[in-house]
Design an enzyme around this catalytic site. Structure first.
Site: not given
Length: 764
Positions: A40, A95
């Site tokens: 970060y 899925k």
């Protein structure tokens, strides 16, 4: 299993131990302040600036290139209809799971709360920069057509509505092969399409791309045959309207060569089937019940070539054969679209793969003696490991040739190797294990059935058809637990302490005493032992009253193994019984031995353990590549601990010249193929992926497998007993329900193999 019980189990599965089926995990180190500063602020600014200079760098510095959005508004969920975005989320998560386990693609589900086409398209366009591809799912027709068309035109990443194209691609591959078997040509056959939804339209268009002629096609919707002279015919149906003067399915089926069903159950009668042409091809793909029952169809027409959407019959048209691998190929060349050329390439690759020799592992997984191209095998099986390295390259090449690939592949051999590595930890071994057990279920003794987890495992084993459990333990407790679990199957319950089984006690005690009377066993002590469940259960297997047994859930390993060794004993020619654990790791399955019995085996014993472990790997459909482990590498130490491993390798090279085995070798050199090849190019393991590790002693083997299990979260199957006369296996103390189920499947397969060897021997 009752519908109510199935409902509860499904809800528990999705809710526990944490809600949902997918999660996000870090791919970079994050343990130190330095790691976080790079992940970060301030380090993250550098890739941001590089992407700002050139948007294509987003593929270099972020996960975009392996990220697919699974997007739905829940308006056409299979079998459930328009249930809304929130209710469709479990399907979309599912899925995502399939994307991951079949093609190592990270799928993120996004449910959009609108049925407005413009708003839906605008939403997808706004979030598209995040993703490398868009999988549209469960969107009702005709809106689905416009949504996909416009997104394909307006986005520069692959977009595919799987409900349309997935079924089309798989069924087209099956149809090409079926026509070849029927000695017919696509341009000549008369095709009936039952259904006019998204999948039916896409299937028909793809068949036409492969040569089917419009004048030979009849499509039906819920009102009957779609005719050109119909009034107010929807625009999406005009392309498929016929000028034949027919109205019903019954009329359309006369002399038809092909029937493709994407509609509702049980609308095709035997009479309709009999009216079709010779060698009819019938794809009845309505789910869960096809347009005509499979068994009814093949009983009606012996010359039929039949496919359904079901996994319990041959030739399952399953979308999982397509979408993971199509997106994999598209992502890997950074395709800007999934075009017709790519879809047709997938069709041809699937059709061609069916004609290649089927790997033994696939035969084992589906309980087949030998799968081969024919009427009952016109498309590959979903768990065929070749799909990952056959379909994506075909799709990628088509993308390159059709000009939509932004990052062409240069080294195809390297790409195939990378695809093989992506197959990873998807529990193929577990599916193979259960599937093979179901092919010839055996009677397995559960020696501790009066424990809740053991009985729960026995229930799963029974309901899944893996084995026929025989329940040993206190009868009143077992009956109480069965009631709690709603386990109402009529199974044998045997309490070895009960006088009800005195006749067996005497019979078993007599046999046991006769075999052990010169080892300090009296007939009285034999009768006492037969009231202990592990002695009793082992005698059941020895006497043929059961095919196998599992135990060890509630007692320490040494206390369980003693009666097993006394009653069952070693197989002929075996000097030492040993154990193997299969660890399901991210790099694939690893076979580890000896994990539970031999404390300090000598060189000869290590060689025997290695041979038996190689047999286990072969039984599960893997070609064993064995590393004989040590703290030393190829003679770098003369200490006796290293020398014994070296001697074991020498024995194996002499006695088993065809076995791929080498050592002594350190674990990192064994598992790191590049490191191994660079330092020890002379080794038999050079250039090979090691899948079997033989440890020099019990300490190292037991510690290693438990470390893998606890620290890496690797699933473990075992310990699998090798070298016994019968199929008896001892699980770890406090094994989970899943581990017990797996051990029962192992016992079944062990019994199957013994039966097979016995028949082969008798045949000689």
């Amino acid at each position: 299993m009752s519908k109510e019980k199935q409902r509860r189990e499904a809800l528990i599965y999705h809710a526990k131990p944490q809600p949902g089926k997918i999660k996000i995990v870090p791919t970079k180190p994050y343990s130190t302040q330095r790691d976080l500063a790079l992940a970060y602020s301030p380090g993250v600014a550098e890739p941001c600036l590089e992407i700002a200079k050139d948007k294509e760098n987003v593929y270099k510095y972020t996960s975009k290139g392996n990220l697919v959005a699974i997007i739905s508004n829940g308006t056409a969920v299979l079998g459930l209809g328009n249930i809304g975005p929130e209710a469709s989320k479990p399907v979309m998560e599912g899925k995502g799971l399939l994307f991951k386990i079949f093609a190592d693609i990270d799928g993120i589900d996004i449910e959009v709360d609108t049925e407005d086409v413009d708003k839906f398209i605008e939403t997808v366009k706004m979030i598209a920069p995040t993703f490398g591809g868009i999988n549209l799912e469960d969107i009702k027709a005709p809106e689905a057509f416009e949504i996909e068309r416009r997104l394909k035109e307006e986005l520069d990443i692959p977009v595919m509505h799987d409900d349309q194209h997935g079924t089309a691609i798989i069924s087209a591959a099956a149809l090409l092969n079926a026509l070849e078997l029927a000695h017919k040509k696509m341009e000549d056959v008369r095709i009936v399409i039952s259904g006019a939804g998204a999948a039916a339209v896409s299937c028909t268009k793809l068949y036409k791309a492969f040569g089917a002629r419009a004048e030979n096609i009849v499509m039906l919707d819920s009102k009957g045959v779609i005719r050109k002279d119909a009034e107010n015919l929807a625009e999406s149906k005009k392309e498929f309207a016929t000028d034949r003067k027919i109205d019903t399915l019954e009329e359309a089926m006369v002399n038809a060569d092909v029937f493709v069903g994407l509609s509702i159950a049980n609308i095709v009668s035997p009479e309709m089937l009999n009216s079709m042409a010779d060698n009819p091809i019938v794809f009845a793909m309505a789910n869960p019940d096809p347009e005509i029952d499979y068994n009814l169809a093949i009983d009606t027409r012996k010359d039929i070539i039949m496919a359904t959407g079901r996994s319990d019959h041959p030739n399952q048209v399953n979308n999982v054969l397509g979408f993971p691998f199509i997106f994999r190929g598209a992502l890997d060349v950074r395709a800007t679209a999934i075009n017709e050329a790519m879809k047709m390439a997938a069709v041809k690759a699937l059709a061609d793969l069916t004609k290649q020799p089927v790997p033994e592992q696939v035969n084992i997984a589906y309980g087949e003696t030998r799968l081969a191209f024919g009427k009952e095998y016109i498309i590959p099986k979903p768990f065929d490991q070749r799909l990952i390295y056959e379909i994506p390259p075909a799709v990628a090449k088509a993308a390159m040739e059709s000009g939509v690939a932004k990052a062409p592949i240069q080294d195809w051999d390297k790409y195939r190797e990378e695809l093989m590595l992506r197959s990873g930890n998807d529990n193929k071994v577990v599916r193979l294990l259960h599937g093979r057990a179901r092919t010839n279920a055996k009677k397995i003794v559960f020696a501790e059935a009066d424990h809740l987890d053991v009985l729960k495992a026995a229930q799963i084993v029974h309901e899944e058809g893996i084995a026929t459990p025989i329940l040993l333990g206190r009868k009143e407790i077992i009956l109480e637990l069965k009631k709690e679990l709603e386990f109402d199957a009529d199974l044998d319950i045997i309490d070895p302490m009960s006088e009800e089984f005195d006749e067996r006690h005497i019979r078993y005690a007599t046999k046991y005493w006769e075999s052990r009377k010169r080892s300090g066993v009296t007939f009285y002590s034999a009768k006492i032992k037969m009231r202990e469940r592990n002695y009793f259960g082992a005698m059941m297997v020895l006497e043929g009253d059961a095919d196998g047994m599992i135990s060890g859930y509630s007692r320490a390993y040494p206390t369980v193994v003693k009666p097993i060794l006394e009653v069952i004993g070693r197989a002929t020619g075996v000097k030492k019984v040993a154990t193997v654990n299969i660890m399901i790791t991210e790099r694939g399955p690893l076979f580890l031995a000896d994990t539970s019995i031999n404390i300090e085996p000598n060189a000869e014993e290590l060689a025997d353990i290695a041979q038996m472990t190689a047999n286990v790997a072969t039984t599960f459909g893997f070609d064993p590549v064995l590393a004989m482990l040590s703290y030393a590498n190829f003679g770098s130490s003369v200490h006796p601990n290293a020398r014994k491993v070296k001697e074991a390798v020498h024995i194996l090279h002499e006695t088993c010249p065809n076995l791929v085995v080498d050592g002594e070798i350190q674990t990192d050199f064994a598992l790191n193929k590049e490191l191994h090849e660079s330092k020890f190019p002379f080794s038999k393991l050079a250039g090979r992926k090691v899948n079997t590790l033989i440890f020099p002693n019990l300490d190292s083997a037991n510690i290693t497998y438990k470390l893998l299990k606890e620290l890496n979260g690797a699933d473990s199957i075992g310990p699998i007993m090798v070298g016994l006369r019968k199929a008896v296996h001892i699980m770890q103390l406090g094994a989970s329900v899943d581990e017990i189920v797996n051990m029962a499947a192992v016992a079944v397969i062990d019994a199957q193999e013994r039966e097979k060897r016995k028949k082969a021997k008798e045949a000689k």
